[in-house]
Design a protein around this motif. Structure first.
Motif, PDB file in Angstrom:
ATOM      1  N   SER A  42      53.680  30.627  39.746  1.00 38.16           N
ATOM      2  CA  SER A  42      54.743  31.627  39.616  1.00 38.16           C
ATOM      3  C   SER A  42      54.373  32.736  38.630  1.00 38.16           C
ATOM      4  O   SER A  42      55.064  33.748  38.551  1.00 38.16           O
ATOM      5  N   HIS A  43      53.290  32.561  37.881  1.00 38.70           N
ATOM      6  CA  HIS A  43      52.842  33.603  36.953  1.00 38.70           C
ATOM      7  C   HIS A  43      52.201  34.740  37.748  1.00 38.70           C
ATOM      8  O   HIS A  43      51.473  34.494  38.701  1.00 38.70           O
ATOM      9  N   PRO A  44      52.471  36.001  37.377  1.00 37.51           N
ATOM     10  CA  PRO A  44      51.957  37.128  38.164  1.00 37.51           C
ATOM     11  C   PRO A  44      50.434  37.272  38.160  1.00 37.51           C
ATOM     12  O   PRO A  44      49.883  37.927  39.039  1.00 37.51           O
ATOM     13  N   SER A  45      49.729  36.652  37.235  1.00 27.72           N
ATOM     14  CA  SER A  45      48.270  36.774  37.194  1.00 27.72           C
ATOM     15  C   SER A  45      47.546  35.667  37.948  1.00 27.72           C
ATOM     16  O   SER A  45      46.369  35.820  38.268  1.00 27.72           O
ATOM     17  N   THR A  46      48.199  34.565  38.224  1.00 25.22           N
ATOM     18  CA  THR A  46      47.515  33.411  38.790  1.00 25.22           C
ATOM     19  C   THR A  46      46.957  33.688  40.183  1.00 25.22           C
ATOM     20  O   THR A  46      45.778  33.431  40.450  1.00 25.22           O
ATOM     21  N   LYS A  47      47.764  34.222  41.074  1.00 22.57           N
ATOM     22  CA  LYS A  47      47.318  34.441  42.453  1.00 22.57           C
ATOM     23  C   LYS A  47      46.176  35.452  42.551  1.00 22.57           C
ATOM     24  O   LYS A  47      45.196  35.185  43.245  1.00 22.57           O
ATOM     25  N   PRO A  48      46.247  36.611  41.860  1.00 21.24           N
ATOM     26  CA  PRO A  48      45.108  37.535  41.949  1.00 21.24           C
ATOM     27  C   PRO A  48      43.820  36.953  41.378  1.00 21.24           C
ATOM     28  O   PRO A  48      42.735  37.170  41.937  1.00 21.24           O
ATOM     29  N   VAL A  49      43.914  36.193  40.299  1.00 24.17           N
ATOM     30  CA  VAL A  49      42.710  35.600  39.710  1.00 24.17           C
ATOM     31  C   VAL A  49      42.101  34.578  40.663  1.00 24.17           C
ATOM     32  O   VAL A  49      40.886  34.550  40.878  1.00 24.17           O
ATOM     33  N   LEU A  50      42.935  33.742  41.273  1.00 20.35           N
ATOM     34  CA  LEU A  50      42.420  32.764  42.238  1.00 20.35           C
ATOM     35  C   LEU A  50      41.849  33.439  43.479  1.00 20.35           C
ATOM     36  O   LEU A  50      40.831  32.999  44.015  1.00 20.35           O
ATOM     37  N   LEU A  51      42.480  34.512  43.933  1.00 20.02           N
ATOM     38  CA  LEU A  51      41.983  35.238  45.107  1.00 20.02           C
ATOM     39  C   LEU A  51      40.618  35.856  44.830  1.00 20.02           C
ATOM     40  O   LEU A  51      39.709  35.750  45.655  1.00 20.02           O
ATOM     41  N   TRP A  52      40.439  36.472  43.674  1.00 15.78           N
ATOM     42  CA  TRP A  52      39.146  37.062  43.334  1.00 15.78           C
ATOM     43  C   TRP A  52      38.093  35.983  43.097  1.00 15.78           C
ATOM     44  O   TRP A  52      36.908  36.203  43.380  1.00 15.78           O
ATOM     45  N   GLY A  53      38.508  34.834  42.596  1.00 11.70           N
ATOM     46  CA  GLY A  53      37.578  33.723  42.454  1.00 11.70           C
ATOM     47  C   GLY A  53      37.082  33.243  43.806  1.00 11.70           C
ATOM     48  O   GLY A  53      35.889  32.982  43.997  1.00 11.70           O
ATOM     49  N   ALA A  54      37.993  33.156  44.775  1.00 11.30           N
ATOM     50  CA  ALA A  54      37.596  32.762  46.132  1.00 11.30           C
ATOM     51  C   ALA A  54      36.697  33.813  46.766  1.00 11.30           C
ATOM     52  O   ALA A  54      35.736  33.480  47.468  1.00 11.30           O
ATOM     53  N   ALA A  55      36.980  35.088  46.516  1.00 11.64           N
ATOM     54  CA  ALA A  55      36.128  36.154  47.049  1.00 11.64           C
ATOM     55  C   ALA A  55      34.732  36.092  46.429  1.00 11.64           C
ATOM     56  O   ALA A  55      33.732  36.308  47.124  1.00 11.64           O
ATOM     57  N   GLY A  56      34.661  35.801  45.151  1.00 12.49           N
ATOM     58  CA  GLY A  56      33.363  35.653  44.497  1.00 12.49           C
ATOM     59  C   GLY A  56      32.585  34.467  45.041  1.00 12.49           C
ATOM     60  O   GLY A  56      31.374  34.546  45.236  1.00 12.49           O
ATOM     61  N   ALA A  57      33.273  33.372  45.323  1.00 10.66           N
ATOM     62  CA  ALA A  57      32.613  32.208  45.901  1.00 10.66           C
ATOM     63  C   ALA A  57      32.129  32.505  47.314  1.00 10.66           C
ATOM     64  O   ALA A  57      31.033  32.089  47.712  1.00 10.66           O
ATOM     65  N   ALA A  58      32.922  33.254  48.079  1.00 15.60           N
ATOM     66  CA  ALA A  58      32.506  33.620  49.434  1.00 15.60           C
ATOM     67  C   ALA A  58      31.313  34.569  49.397  1.00 15.60           C
ATOM     68  O   ALA A  58      30.400  34.468  50.229  1.00 15.60           O
ATOM     69  N   ALA A  59      31.302  35.484  48.454  1.00 11.52           N
ATOM     70  CA  ALA A  59      30.163  36.396  48.323  1.00 11.52           C
ATOM     71  C   ALA A  59      28.908  35.647  47.908  1.00 11.52           C
ATOM     72  O   ALA A  59      27.794  36.020  48.298  1.00 11.52           O
ATOM     73  N   ALA A  60      29.069  34.593  47.132  1.00 10.53           N
ATOM     74  CA  ALA A  60      27.914  33.811  46.687  1.00 10.53           C
ATOM     75  C   ALA A  60      27.241  33.081  47.839  1.00 10.53           C
ATOM     76  O   ALA A  60      26.055  32.743  47.744  1.00 10.53           O
ATOM     77  N   ILE A  61      27.968  32.847  48.912  1.00 14.25           N
ATOM     78  CA  ILE A  61      27.367  32.162  50.059  1.00 14.25           C
ATOM     79  C   ILE A  61      26.267  33.014  50.678  1.00 14.25           C
ATOM     80  O   ILE A  61      25.223  32.505  51.076  1.00 14.25           O
ATOM     81  N   VAL A  62      26.485  34.318  50.749  1.00 13.52           N
ATOM     82  CA  VAL A  62      25.503  35.195  51.404  1.00 13.52           C
ATOM     83  C   VAL A  62      24.477  35.777  50.438  1.00 13.52           C
ATOM     84  O   VAL A  62      23.446  36.265  50.888  1.00 13.52           O
ATOM     85  N   LEU A  63      24.743  35.754  49.146  1.00 12.31           N
ATOM     86  CA  LEU A  63      23.808  36.314  48.186  1.00 12.31           C
ATOM     87  C   LEU A  63      22.781  35.268  47.764  1.00 12.31           C
ATOM     88  O   LEU A  63      23.147  34.148  47.422  1.00 12.31           O
ATOM     89  N   PRO A  64      21.508  35.643  47.786  1.00 14.65           N
ATOM     90  CA  PRO A  64      20.491  34.675  47.345  1.00 14.65           C
ATOM     91  C   PRO A  64      20.516  34.506  45.824  1.00 14.65           C
ATOM     92  O   PRO A  64      20.865  35.435  45.088  1.00 14.65           O
ATOM     93  N   PHE A  65      20.174  33.354  45.360  1.00 14.70           N
ATOM     94  CA  PHE A  65      20.067  33.022  43.938  1.00 14.70           C
ATOM     95  C   PHE A  65      21.395  33.026  43.196  1.00 14.70           C
ATOM     96  O   PHE A  65      21.416  33.048  41.976  1.00 14.70           O
ATOM     97  N   VAL A  66      22.517  33.062  43.903  1.00 14.65           N
ATOM     98  CA  VAL A  66      23.829  32.981  43.275  1.00 14.65           C
ATOM     99  C   VAL A  66      24.520  31.745  43.827  1.00 14.65           C
ATOM    100  O   VAL A  66      24.701  31.620  45.027  1.00 14.65           O
ATOM    101  N   THR A  67      24.882  30.837  42.941  1.00 11.11           N
ATOM    102  CA  THR A  67      25.532  29.617  43.399  1.00 11.11           C
ATOM    103  C   THR A  67      27.030  29.861  43.566  1.00 11.11           C
ATOM    104  O   THR A  67      27.588  30.809  43.012  1.00 11.11           O
ATOM    105  N   ILE A  68      27.664  29.008  44.317  1.00  9.26           N
ATOM    106  CA  ILE A  68      29.096  29.156  44.580  1.00  9.26           C
ATOM    107  C   ILE A  68      29.920  29.054  43.286  1.00  9.26           C
ATOM    108  O   ILE A  68      30.808  29.879  43.071  1.00  9.26           O
ATOM    109  N   PRO A  69      29.639  28.092  42.394  1.00 14.82           N
ATOM    110  CA  PRO A  69      30.420  28.070  41.147  1.00 14.82           C
ATOM    111  C   PRO A  69      30.229  29.334  40.293  1.00 14.82           C
ATOM    112  O   PRO A  69      31.168  29.807  39.659  1.00 14.82           O
ATOM    113  N   LEU A  70      29.032  29.900  40.303  1.00 17.93           N
ATOM    114  CA  LEU A  70      28.798  31.131  39.557  1.00 17.93           C
ATOM    115  C   LEU A  70      29.582  32.289  40.169  1.00 17.93           C
ATOM    116  O   LEU A  70      30.182  33.099  39.452  1.00 17.93           O
ATOM    117  N   GLY A  71      29.616  32.373  41.493  1.00 19.74           N
ATOM    118  CA  GLY A  71      30.401  33.409  42.162  1.00 19.74           C
ATOM    119  C   GLY A  71      31.886  33.246  41.896  1.00 19.74           C
ATOM    120  O   GLY A  71      32.598  34.227  41.673  1.00 19.74           O
TER     121      GLY A  71
END
Length: 75
Positions: A30-59
């Protein structure tokens, strides 16, 4: 009147970040920052799938960290 969608800027980044994180942990999804932070974290993890040398937890950490920083310091 306070605007709860914008974090308060007290001048000290660590204090502001600590207050924002405490609010996120206390209010959960219910906090206004939680959903955007989680969404950007998921986007970073998805980007890490296609980027070489970047692991999913790092993304995930990079995406969530970037959005958390932009929530604490929007400018």
């Amino acid at each position: 009147m306070d605007d709860f969608n914008t974090p308060k800027d007290n001048g000290d980044f660590l204090t502001d970040a600590r207050q924002e994180l405490a609010g996120m942990l206390q209010d959960g999804m219910s906090h206004p920052s939680t959903k955007p932070v989680l969404l950007w974290g998921a986007a970073g993890a998805a980007a890490a799938i296609v980027l070489p040398f970047v692991t999913i937890p790092l993304g995930l950490a990079a995406g969530a960290g970037y959005k958390f920083y932009k929530r604490v310091r929007p400018d």
